[in-house]
Design a protein around this motif. Structure first.
Motif, short mmCIF file in Angstrom:
data_model
loop_
_atom_site.label_atom_id
_atom_site.label_comp_id
_atom_site.label_asym_id
_atom_site.label_seq_id
_atom_site.Cartn_x
_atom_site.Cartn_y
_atom_site.Cartn_z
N UNK A 83 0.80 -1.21 0.00
CA UNK A 83 0.00 0.00 0.00
C UNK A 83 0.84 1.27 0.00
N UNK A 84 2.07 1.19 0.48
CA UNK A 84 2.92 2.39 0.48
C UNK A 84 3.76 2.50 -0.78
N UNK A 85 3.61 1.57 -1.71
CA UNK A 85 4.29 1.70 -3.00
C UNK A 85 3.46 2.53 -3.97
N UNK A 86 2.20 2.80 -3.60
CA UNK A 86 1.37 3.70 -4.40
C UNK A 86 1.73 5.14 -4.06
N UNK A 87 1.31 6.05 -4.91
CA UNK A 87 1.56 7.47 -4.63
C UNK A 87 0.26 8.24 -4.84
N UNK A 88 -0.22 8.96 -3.80
CA UNK A 88 0.36 8.97 -2.45
C UNK A 88 0.12 7.64 -1.73
N UNK A 89 0.91 7.35 -0.73
CA UNK A 89 0.76 6.07 -0.03
C UNK A 89 -0.62 5.94 0.62
N UNK A 90 -1.08 4.70 0.72
CA UNK A 90 -2.31 4.41 1.45
C UNK A 90 -1.92 4.06 2.88
N UNK A 91 -2.27 4.90 3.83
CA UNK A 91 -1.83 4.69 5.21
C UNK A 91 -2.81 3.85 6.02
N UNK A 92 -4.10 4.02 5.78
CA UNK A 92 -5.12 3.31 6.58
C UNK A 92 -6.33 3.06 5.69
N UNK A 93 -7.03 1.98 5.97
CA UNK A 93 -8.16 1.58 5.13
C UNK A 93 -9.29 1.09 6.01
N UNK A 94 -10.52 1.39 5.60
CA UNK A 94 -11.71 0.93 6.30
C UNK A 94 -11.96 -0.52 5.92
N UNK A 95 -11.78 -1.43 6.87
CA UNK A 95 -11.92 -2.86 6.59
C UNK A 95 -13.35 -3.27 6.29
N UNK A 96 -14.33 -2.39 6.54
CA UNK A 96 -15.71 -2.72 6.22
C UNK A 96 -15.98 -2.66 4.72
N UNK A 97 -15.07 -2.07 3.94
CA UNK A 97 -15.25 -1.92 2.50
C UNK A 97 -14.53 -3.05 1.78
N UNK A 98 -15.22 -3.86 1.00
CA UNK A 98 -14.54 -4.91 0.24
C UNK A 98 -13.59 -4.30 -0.79
N UNK A 99 -12.52 -5.02 -1.10
CA UNK A 99 -11.66 -4.59 -2.19
C UNK A 99 -12.43 -4.64 -3.50
N UNK A 100 -12.26 -3.62 -4.32
CA UNK A 100 -12.85 -3.66 -5.66
C UNK A 100 -11.91 -4.44 -6.58
N UNK A 101 -12.46 -4.84 -7.72
CA UNK A 101 -11.64 -5.54 -8.72
C UNK A 101 -10.48 -4.65 -9.15
N UNK A 102 -10.76 -3.37 -9.37
CA UNK A 102 -9.72 -2.45 -9.81
C UNK A 102 -8.61 -2.32 -8.77
N UNK A 103 -8.98 -2.30 -7.48
CA UNK A 103 -7.97 -2.19 -6.42
C UNK A 103 -7.08 -3.42 -6.38
N UNK A 104 -7.68 -4.61 -6.48
CA UNK A 104 -6.89 -5.84 -6.44
C UNK A 104 -5.97 -5.94 -7.65
N UNK A 105 -6.46 -5.49 -8.81
CA UNK A 105 -5.62 -5.50 -10.00
C UNK A 105 -4.43 -4.56 -9.82
N UNK A 106 -4.69 -3.36 -9.29
CA UNK A 106 -3.60 -2.39 -9.10
C UNK A 106 -2.59 -2.89 -8.07
N UNK A 107 -3.08 -3.42 -6.96
CA UNK A 107 -2.18 -3.94 -5.93
C UNK A 107 -1.34 -5.11 -6.47
N UNK A 108 -1.97 -5.99 -7.23
CA UNK A 108 -1.25 -7.13 -7.79
C UNK A 108 -0.22 -6.68 -8.81
N UNK A 109 -0.57 -5.67 -9.60
CA UNK A 109 0.37 -5.15 -10.57
C UNK A 109 1.63 -4.61 -9.89
#
Length: 292
Positions: free
Chosen positions: A180-206
């Motif tokens: 999460x900190x390899x993105x810009x700006x870094x993602x410091x904290x996330x609401x765990x009640x929100x499921x990951x979207x397809x786009x988020x998982x693709x970006x993180x995997x990339x």
């Protein structure tokens, strides 16, 4: 002040409790109303700090649990708490160990500063920080549970969990924690009640598929974790390798496997997930239809 019982013990792990059990992983927070049978819990903390906020706003009482791993992550979480404009808050925290670790000391200092910033809104603060080895006396575990009669208990009682209890995405959450900190700006904290979207998982995997801790060293690639022994994983990917939980390496291997399994999806999705808003089939339209 809201009555809260604190139970700190050195008991062995017990089975996961019945009711609404919610695990909160590193770099996440989760807020919930206080309903009987609820348990919010996190574990595996070394230099991290597991933080619980019990808050009241009007007639509403809630609990929020966060697993915080850096000064910026701590600041981001407490910015979320501040934005809620609570009438009063009570804060309970455990972690930042071992005490001779620089990251642990920085995290402890930032947490204390953030807590002090609440001034008169703060009704109570019990902070168990920099106490010793995180593997002793359940110092890496912390949670809050609501009994059948509505009693609130904050405890470091550990639970026996499977990898899927900690990461029900079978690796996606672990990739988020690391990348999460390899993105810009870094993602410091996330609401765990929100499921990951397809786009988020693709970006993180990339990001995970291309990330190397040392850019010119292929052996430092995140996906190379699948080829490494547990001790080597701890030494390469932890700031406190001698204190990590037994399942630390297995979780990272699961994350690396998730990234590798997502490789074809990531490649295919790059054709369909446009970075800018664009009408579907615009390129085809331009090729075969006259300009408007």
């Amino acid at each position: 002040m809201i009555p809260v019982t604190i139970d700190r013990n050195s008991n062995p792990p017990v089975p996961k409790p019945d009711g609404d059990f919610r695990f909160v992983d590193q770099g996440n927070y989760l807020k919930s109303a206080l309903v009987p049978g609820l348990t919010l819990y996190s574990d595996s903390a070394t230099s991290c700090i597991i933080t619980i906020v019990v808050a009241q706003k009007g007639e509403e009482i809630s609990a929020t649990l966060a697993h915080l791993d850096s000064p910026d992550c701590i600041k981001a979480f407490f910015a979320v708490v501040t934005a809620e404009n609570y009438d009063s808050i009570q804060i309970y925290a455990q972690g930042a160990n071992p005490p001779d670790n620089e990251t642990a000391r920085q995290n402890a200092a930032q947490l204390k500063a953030s807590v002090e910033g609440f001034g008169s809104t703060l009704a109570a603060a019990d902070l168990y920080l920099l106490e010793g080895s995180p593997r002793d006396n359940n110092r890496g575990d912390f949670g809050i549970s609501i009994g059948a009669a509505g009693g609130i208990v904050v405890s470091n009682q550990p639970y026996a969990l499977e990898l899927t209890d900690r990461d029900p995405t079978c690796g996606g959450q672990t990739v988020y924690c690391i990348m999460r900190r390899q993105e810009y700006p870094p993602v410091e904290i996330r609401n765990a009640a929100l499921p990951f979207t397809h786009a988020e998982l693709v970006e993180l995997s990339s990001i995970a598929l291309s990330y190397r801790k040392t850019p010119d060293d292929p052996a430092s690639a995140f996906t190379n974790i699948v080829n490494m022994q547990n001790a080597a994983i701890r030494e390469s990917w932890s700031t406190t390798p001698q204190y990590e939980a037994p399942w630390f390496s297995d979780q990272l291997k699961q994350g690396a496997c998730f990234a590798l399994s997502m490789a074809p999806v990531t490649t295919l999705s790059s054709y369909y997930l446009s970075k800018t808003p664009e009408r579907p089939f615009t390129r085809l339209r331009r090729a075969i239809l006259p300009a408007n």
